[in-house]
Design a protein around this motif. Sequence first.
Motif, mmCIF file in Angstrom:
data_model
loop_
_atom_site.group_PDB
_atom_site.id
_atom_site.type_symbol
_atom_site.label_atom_id
_atom_site.label_comp_id
_atom_site.label_asym_id
_atom_site.label_seq_id
_atom_site.Cartn_x
_atom_site.Cartn_y
_atom_site.Cartn_z
ATOM 1 N N ALA A 35 4.442 -5.124 -2.626
ATOM 2 C CA ALA A 35 4.904 -3.874 -2.222
ATOM 3 C C ALA A 35 3.682 -3.724 -1.256
ATOM 4 N N ILE A 36 4.049 -3.219 0.123
ATOM 5 C CA ILE A 36 3.151 -3.029 1.297
ATOM 6 C C ILE A 36 3.460 -1.692 1.503
ATOM 7 N N GLY A 37 2.561 -0.996 1.885
ATOM 8 C CA GLY A 37 2.567 0.390 2.435
ATOM 9 C C GLY A 37 2.993 0.491 3.931
ATOM 10 N N ASP A 38 3.597 1.326 4.542
ATOM 11 C CA ASP A 38 3.859 1.527 5.755
ATOM 12 C C ASP A 38 2.942 2.180 6.692
ATOM 13 N N SER A 39 1.965 2.997 5.963
ATOM 14 C CA SER A 39 1.101 3.728 6.814
ATOM 15 C C SER A 39 0.179 2.803 7.405
ATOM 16 N N THR A 40 -0.859 3.709 8.178
ATOM 17 C CA THR A 40 -2.086 2.971 8.872
ATOM 18 C C THR A 40 -3.050 2.309 7.780
ATOM 19 N N LEU A 41 -3.166 2.834 6.898
ATOM 20 C CA LEU A 41 -4.076 1.958 5.816
ATOM 21 C C LEU A 41 -3.897 0.602 5.402
ATOM 22 N N PHE A 42 -2.549 0.390 5.572
ATOM 23 C CA PHE A 42 -2.147 -0.926 4.990
ATOM 24 C C PHE A 42 -2.107 -2.046 6.173
ATOM 25 N N ALA A 43 -2.633 -1.580 7.279
ATOM 26 C CA ALA A 43 -2.344 -2.438 8.340
ATOM 27 C C ALA A 43 -2.753 -4.235 8.063
ATOM 28 N N PRO A 44 -3.739 -4.632 7.658
ATOM 29 C CA PRO A 44 -4.064 -5.847 7.162
ATOM 30 C C PRO A 44 -2.811 -6.751 6.400
ATOM 31 N N LEU A 45 -2.467 -5.915 5.612
ATOM 32 C CA LEU A 45 -1.385 -6.604 4.790
ATOM 33 C C LEU A 45 -0.007 -6.441 5.517
ATOM 34 N N GLN A 46 0.211 -5.631 6.482
ATOM 35 C CA GLN A 46 1.429 -5.478 7.492
ATOM 36 C C GLN A 46 1.309 -6.644 8.131
ATOM 37 N N VAL A 63 8.724 -9.159 0.626
ATOM 38 C CA VAL A 63 7.838 -7.920 0.943
ATOM 39 C C VAL A 63 8.890 -6.448 0.746
ATOM 40 N N ILE A 64 8.503 -5.553 -0.004
ATOM 41 C CA ILE A 64 9.093 -4.474 -0.138
ATOM 42 C C ILE A 64 8.157 -3.229 0.555
ATOM 43 N N GLY A 65 8.824 -2.908 1.552
ATOM 44 C CA GLY A 65 7.976 -1.564 2.382
ATOM 45 C C GLY A 65 8.169 -0.374 1.616
ATOM 46 N N CYS A 66 7.028 0.571 1.590
ATOM 47 C CA CYS A 66 7.079 1.722 0.939
ATOM 48 C C CYS A 66 6.278 2.690 1.661
ATOM 49 N N ILE A 67 6.616 4.036 1.657
ATOM 50 C CA ILE A 67 6.255 4.995 2.574
ATOM 51 C C ILE A 67 4.879 5.346 2.017
ATOM 52 N N ASN A 68 4.182 4.876 0.976
ATOM 53 C CA ASN A 68 2.750 5.305 0.802
ATOM 54 C C ASN A 68 2.449 4.425 -0.483
ATOM 55 N N GLY A 69 1.049 4.597 -0.803
ATOM 56 C CA GLY A 69 0.624 3.632 -1.765
ATOM 57 C C GLY A 69 1.176 3.802 -3.265
ATOM 58 N N ARG A 70 1.063 5.135 -3.352
ATOM 59 C CA ARG A 70 1.981 5.749 -4.556
ATOM 60 C C ARG A 70 3.070 5.141 -4.957
ATOM 61 N N ARG A 71 4.200 4.997 -3.936
ATOM 62 C CA ARG A 71 5.285 4.389 -3.990
ATOM 63 C C ARG A 71 5.142 3.033 -4.418
ATOM 64 N N CYS A 72 4.112 2.255 -3.516
ATOM 65 C CA CYS A 72 4.082 0.826 -3.924
ATOM 66 C C CYS A 72 3.663 0.554 -5.308
ATOM 67 N N LEU A 73 2.815 1.424 -5.873
ATOM 68 C CA LEU A 73 2.214 1.180 -7.250
ATOM 69 C C LEU A 73 3.302 1.462 -8.028
#
Length: 326
Positions: A35-46, A63-73
């Motif tokens: 599960a990889i977040g869609d926002s800027t923070l997660f750029a390397p894994l994107q 890969v599951i895309g998620c709106i934020n890290g909380r959703r990924c977790l």
Amino acid sequence: MSLTSCAPSTLRRWLAGLLLAATTFAVPAAPLVIAIGDSTLFAPLQLAAQEGFFAAEGLDVQVIGCINGRRCLKHLTDGEAQIATVADTPMVFALHAGHRFEIVATFGTTPRDTALVARTDRGIRTPADLAGKRIGVVRGTSAHYFTNVFLLVNGVPRDSVNLVFIDPDRGAEPLLRGEVDAAGLYRPAGPQALQQLGPKGVQLSTLRPYTVMVNLVAQPGLSQATLLRMLKAAQRGVALLNNQPGRAHELLGARWKVGARNAAAQLDGYEFHLGLDQNLLSTLEAESRWAVREGLVENKAVPDYLELMRVEPLRALDPRSMTIVK
């Protein structure tokens, strides 16, 4: 005819045929779900997913895309993913709620991911003006904790403001529509809100920014080999950002639909590297104390964060990247 009465050559042919049939009809191994977040923070894994770095390291991934890290977790704790990308604060809330996972590595830090954006037409131009106002945050996220730190270091009493928990799917909409007077927003929602508000918007400065730390976490029990391959793929994504920024910005600009120049601006102030250090441990413990003090969690026992750190894979990859002693 019994097996014992078969000639050795006949028995061997029969066993070979049985093995071939078993191989032919074997169910293929399920892919590793990340599960990889869609926002800027997660750029390397994107980038790792987009450029095929997981496959290059021998991992079959979904890969599951998620709106934020909380959703990924949540995908991980619900059993829908084996690995997730997540910032520090959602980990604290999940662990206090009784979920368990292993912290494998930090892959990025920044003091500039979150901003306190306010509406000047509500009379807000300085932190002191927040008293009596409604501040929107997404509950249990790094923006929630950032807002707490912001109020503390700027001398704004917590009980003088009204925190409003907003839906992460709405982004900056509550602020833009005037449902709140200010909001703690992480990128890209923060800069987007400032742009759309124009002269009616202001980013409030803070004396001491909170540094968010973004991490890879895993379900307990994944093999050392799997986690090591995953870290190598993440390391490739980090290297692409750090060593070929122009190409990385083009790829991310296309992914985010903002163009290379705007992608570079979004990434300004981020540092990407693999590590596990003492700062993460200190941050998690501080956030636990805050969550308990504010009554945000029912379980008031502070988790043993050091025990939850799975240090062996990163130590095998690069022992110099660790300052955690375990």
